[in-house]
Design an enzyme around this catalytic site. Structure first.
Site, PDB file in Angstrom:
ATOM      1  N   GLU A  26     -10.882  13.211  23.938  1.00  0.00           N
ATOM      2  CA  GLU A  26      -9.990  12.468  24.817  1.00  0.00           C
ATOM      3  C   GLU A  26      -8.597  12.450  24.195  1.00  0.00           C
ATOM      4  O   GLU A  26      -8.448  12.451  22.961  1.00  0.00           O
ATOM      5  CB  GLU A  26     -10.526  11.032  24.969  1.00  0.00           C
ATOM      6  CG  GLU A  26      -9.628  10.123  25.789  1.00  0.00           C
ATOM      7  CD  GLU A  26     -10.319   8.833  26.227  1.00  0.00           C
ATOM      8  OE1 GLU A  26     -11.491   8.607  25.860  1.00  0.00           O
ATOM      9  OE2 GLU A  26      -9.673   8.050  26.948  1.00  0.00           O
ATOM     10  N   ASN A  71     -10.985   6.821  29.417  1.00  0.00           N
ATOM     11  CA  ASN A  71     -10.073   5.892  30.078  1.00  0.00           C
ATOM     12  C   ASN A  71      -8.700   6.515  30.296  1.00  0.00           C
ATOM     13  O   ASN A  71      -8.004   6.200  31.266  1.00  0.00           O
ATOM     14  CB  ASN A  71      -9.937   4.609  29.249  1.00  0.00           C
ATOM     15  CG  ASN A  71     -11.246   3.844  29.156  1.00  0.00           C
ATOM     16  OD1 ASN A  71     -12.140   4.021  29.975  1.00  0.00           O
ATOM     17  ND2 ASN A  71     -11.374   2.998  28.145  1.00  0.00           N
ATOM     18  N   ASN A 171     -13.565   8.490  35.716  1.00  0.00           N
ATOM     19  CA  ASN A 171     -14.221   7.966  34.518  1.00  0.00           C
ATOM     20  C   ASN A 171     -14.444   6.464  34.648  1.00  0.00           C
ATOM     21  O   ASN A 171     -13.514   5.725  34.989  1.00  0.00           O
ATOM     22  CB  ASN A 171     -13.332   8.214  33.287  1.00  0.00           C
ATOM     23  CG  ASN A 171     -13.912   7.598  32.025  1.00  0.00           C
ATOM     24  OD1 ASN A 171     -14.930   8.077  31.514  1.00  0.00           O
ATOM     25  ND2 ASN A 171     -13.298   6.534  31.522  1.00  0.00           N
ATOM     26  N   GLU A 172     -15.661   6.015  34.405  1.00  0.00           N
ATOM     27  CA  GLU A 172     -15.999   4.579  34.326  1.00  0.00           C
ATOM     28  C   GLU A 172     -15.265   3.745  35.381  1.00  0.00           C
ATOM     29  O   GLU A 172     -14.623   2.739  35.069  1.00  0.00           O
ATOM     30  CB  GLU A 172     -15.711   4.043  32.922  1.00  0.00           C
ATOM     31  CG  GLU A 172     -16.580   4.680  31.865  1.00  0.00           C
ATOM     32  CD  GLU A 172     -16.530   4.010  30.490  1.00  0.00           C
ATOM     33  OE1 GLU A 172     -15.642   3.179  30.256  1.00  0.00           O
ATOM     34  OE2 GLU A 172     -17.396   4.328  29.671  1.00  0.00           O
ATOM     35  N   TYR A 243     -22.973   3.058  24.295  1.00  0.00           N
ATOM     36  CA  TYR A 243     -22.692   3.057  22.853  1.00  0.00           C
ATOM     37  C   TYR A 243     -23.594   2.020  22.186  1.00  0.00           C
ATOM     38  O   TYR A 243     -23.964   1.014  22.803  1.00  0.00           O
ATOM     39  CB  TYR A 243     -21.218   2.718  22.597  1.00  0.00           C
ATOM     40  CG  TYR A 243     -20.272   3.797  23.101  1.00  0.00           C
ATOM     41  CD1 TYR A 243     -20.030   4.939  22.346  1.00  0.00           C
ATOM     42  CD2 TYR A 243     -19.656   3.685  24.345  1.00  0.00           C
ATOM     43  CE1 TYR A 243     -19.171   5.928  22.804  1.00  0.00           C
ATOM     44  CE2 TYR A 243     -18.797   4.670  24.811  1.00  0.00           C
ATOM     45  CZ  TYR A 243     -18.560   5.802  24.036  1.00  0.00           C
ATOM     46  OH  TYR A 243     -17.722   6.784  24.499  1.00  0.00           O
ATOM     47  N   GLU A 291     -21.185  10.136  27.768  1.00  0.00           N
ATOM     48  CA  GLU A 291     -20.645   9.397  26.616  1.00  0.00           C
ATOM     49  C   GLU A 291     -21.802   8.688  25.948  1.00  0.00           C
ATOM     50  O   GLU A 291     -22.414   7.788  26.552  1.00  0.00           O
ATOM     51  CB  GLU A 291     -19.579   8.377  27.039  1.00  0.00           C
ATOM     52  CG  GLU A 291     -18.246   9.007  27.385  1.00  0.00           C
ATOM     53  CD  GLU A 291     -17.128   7.984  27.574  1.00  0.00           C
ATOM     54  OE1 GLU A 291     -17.118   6.966  26.860  1.00  0.00           O
ATOM     55  OE2 GLU A 291     -16.275   8.223  28.443  1.00  0.00           O
ATOM     56  N   GLN A 348     -17.086  10.752  20.223  1.00  0.00           N
ATOM     57  CA  GLN A 348     -16.363  11.941  20.627  1.00  0.00           C
ATOM     58  C   GLN A 348     -16.546  13.007  19.544  1.00  0.00           C
ATOM     59  O   GLN A 348     -17.498  12.895  18.772  1.00  0.00           O
ATOM     60  CB  GLN A 348     -14.908  11.586  20.879  1.00  0.00           C
ATOM     61  CG  GLN A 348     -14.752  10.531  21.997  1.00  0.00           C
ATOM     62  CD  GLN A 348     -13.309  10.309  22.463  1.00  0.00           C
ATOM     63  OE1 GLN A 348     -12.396  11.015  22.122  1.00  0.00           O
ATOM     64  NE2 GLN A 348     -13.120   9.263  23.260  1.00  0.00           N
TER      65      GLN A 348
HETATM   66  O1  AHR Z   1     -14.952   7.073  24.169  1.00  0.00           O
HETATM   67  C1  AHR Z   1     -14.078   5.978  24.152  1.00  0.00           C
HETATM   68  C2  AHR Z   1     -13.988   5.275  25.502  1.00  0.00           C
HETATM   69  O2  AHR Z   1     -15.220   4.692  25.800  1.00  0.00           O
HETATM   70  C3  AHR Z   1     -13.703   6.162  26.697  1.00  0.00           C
HETATM   71  O3  AHR Z   1     -12.353   6.382  26.891  1.00  0.00           O
HETATM   72  C4  AHR Z   1     -14.260   5.365  27.836  1.00  0.00           C
HETATM   73  O4  AHR Z   1     -14.694   6.171  28.887  1.00  0.00           O
HETATM   74  C5  AHR Z   1     -15.369   4.545  27.199  1.00  0.00           C
HETATM   75  O5  AHR Z   1     -15.287   3.221  27.548  1.00  0.00           O
END
Ligand code: AHR
Length: 500
Positions: A26, A71, A171-172, A243, A291, A348
């Protein structure tokens, strides 16, 4: 303790889609600037990209990299990143409160992707922008020539189209933090119409619809069902993001997060199939877990970051050995679900919650975090057919799962190389005697066996000290279709068997 694993050539989960070993870059933090791109670094190539970082990316053998966000993409104007670099605007990146210089855009990133041997998984901005910009970007990237956008690409130096196959529709978009955040109905309709227009430009592309930004979102479930209801017939994949962190410093609970990942995946599959049934559709929607990673070590530090810097050092998690064990468990779960999870992106790749790190000077080499190794083993040796693991193993209990097996394991049959690779994590601190039966195979040789074990659970790596690294494992025995070994307490194990 003892554990038995039964595998059979006849019991296959799926041919694994290589894109399950994907990752993500990103425009944020030091992922691009100071990560893959650093013209002043001593290893920089003539385009400003670091050769030492490229070498580590190539070792990981990453087939797909999601780009440019995250994001970030929800406020991104892709046209800022094309044309003469000295004329490109500096912009406020509202997502990460940083300054984006636009020195790297789609041309530069495409060239880098070719050098490291990966494909781009491109995200379009459905936050501040929409159908028009998405179709223009696709025309710019994939249309051969003879139109405004394709000819502009040629004028900017790329005669041949980029031919980007996989595209994310935003995205999201369920997250209130997202620039241009939308309700499920608003996003579902926009994604549907954007998908239709994009397919008119290039019908060969594959499209990923945004699912929830985590399984804990209050709208989880309702969001999936609504957006699928709108866009089902026009997309190919639904995305999942999650995550993990050892916030409570509870190792047993932490290493069981892969069971939570499994539950999340199964829940999303159920929702895709419910919408399929409701619509009497012939089409199956697969999953893009685009992700996933451990992310928590840097949380406190990041609260102190000052706004409006170029490439601030944010989300720079320093991973330890327990994180590497969890990454092994999570990858095993992705392969166990490879009949439906076709794309996955470790988020990432460089510096930002990443397996590869760089320092802030121009001389230090790039280095490998602990999580680099299980990902590298899986990506290199986990290609082929996932075999169904039938595991008999003692279990333990956590506050959310009654029976967490002490061993997490999967095997992959590479029929081109005639190799079965067994991956296993021992979650317990005791040694476990591990017996594997490979029905339908005869083992002729142990090609290679590797372990990561006997480290302090909190041990980590840094630029000067690579202490958490794999070693060869020397106790693997085999006879006919039977393989046995000891899994050391808290260990990651990879055993590659030649078979006939
Ligand atoms: O990977 C970091 C962030 O985590 C990304 O920008 C977003 O999509 C997620 O919330």
């Amino acid at each position: 303790m003892k554990a038995n694993l039964k595998l059979s050539k006849q019991k296959q989960i799926s041919k694994i889609d290589n894109r399950i070993f994907g990752s993500f870059i990103e425009h944020m933090g030091r992922a691009v600037y100071g990560g893959i791109y650093q013209p002043t670094h001593k290893t920089a190539d003539d385009k400003g990209f670091r050769n030492d970082v490229k070498d580590l990316v190539k070792e990981l053998n990453v087939p797909l990299v999601r780009y440019p966000g995250g994001n970030f993409v929800s406020g991104y104007k892709w046209e800022d990143g094309i044309g003469p670099v000295e004329e490109r605007p500096r912009r406020l990146d509202l997502a990460w409160k940083s300054v984006e210089t636009n020195e790297v855009g789609i041309h530069e990133f495409y060239d880098w992707s070719q050098e490291v041997g990966t494909e781009i998984n491109m995200a379009v901005n459905l936050g501040t922008r929409g159908i028009e910009d998405a179709r223009n970007l696709l025309e710019y990237c994939n249309h051969p020539s003879g139109t405004y956008w394709s000819d502009l690409r040629i004028k900017n130096g790329h005669e041949n189209p980029f031919n980007i196959k996989t595209w994310c529709l935003g995205n999201e978009m369920d997250g209130p933090w997202q620039i241009g955040h939308k309700s499920a109905d608003e996003y579902g309709r926009l994604a549907e119409e954007t998908a239709k227009a994009m397919r008119l430009v290039d019908e060969s592309i594959e499209l990923v619809l945004c699912g929830s930004s985590s399984g804990q979102m209050p709208t989880f479930g309702e969001w999936e069902l609504t957006v699928l209801d709108h866009a089902y017939e026009h997309v190919d994949y639904l995305s999942l993001h999650q995550y993990y962190g050892n916030h409570e410093n509870d190792l047993e609970y932490y290493l069981a997060r892969s069971l939570a990942m499994d539950e999340f995946i199964k829940g999303v599959i159920a929702m895709c199939d419910a919408v399929k049934a409701k619509k009497h559709s012939k089409k199956t929607i697969n999953l893009s877990f685009d992700e996933w990673n451990v992310w928590y070590h840097s949380n406190e530090q990041d609260k102190k970051s000052k706004p409006w810097q170029v490439a601030p050092a944010i989300l720079e998690d320093h991973y330890n050995f327990e994180d590497a064990l969890l990454i092994g468990c999570l990858m095993i779960i992705l392969l166990k679900n490879s009949d439906r999870v076709k794309i996955a992106c470790l988020a990432q790749l460089v510096n930002v919650i990443a397996p590869i790190s760089t320092e802030q000077d121009d001389d230090s080499p790039a280095w490998k975090q602990t999580i680099y190794y299980p990902f590298m083993h899986m990506s290199n040796f986990g290609r082929g057919i996932a075999l169904l693991p039938e595991l008999d193993c003692p279990t333990y209990e956590t506050k959310d799962f009654n029976a967490v097996p002490f061993v997490e394991s999967i095997a992959v049959y590479n029929d081109e190389e005639s190799i079965v690779t067994i991956f296993a994590v021992n979650r317990s601190s005791e040694t476990i005697d591990f017996d594997i039966n490979l029905d339908g195979f005869e083992v002729t040789e142990i090609e290679e066996s590797i372990e990561m074990a006997e480290f302090n659970i909190k041990a980590d790596n840094n630029v000067n000290n690579q202490q958490v690294t794999p070693k060869s494992k020397d106790d693997v025995k085999f006879e006919l279709n039977h393989v046995s070994m000891a899994l050391k307490g808290l260990s990651w194990n990879v055993v590659r068997c030649s078979v006939k």
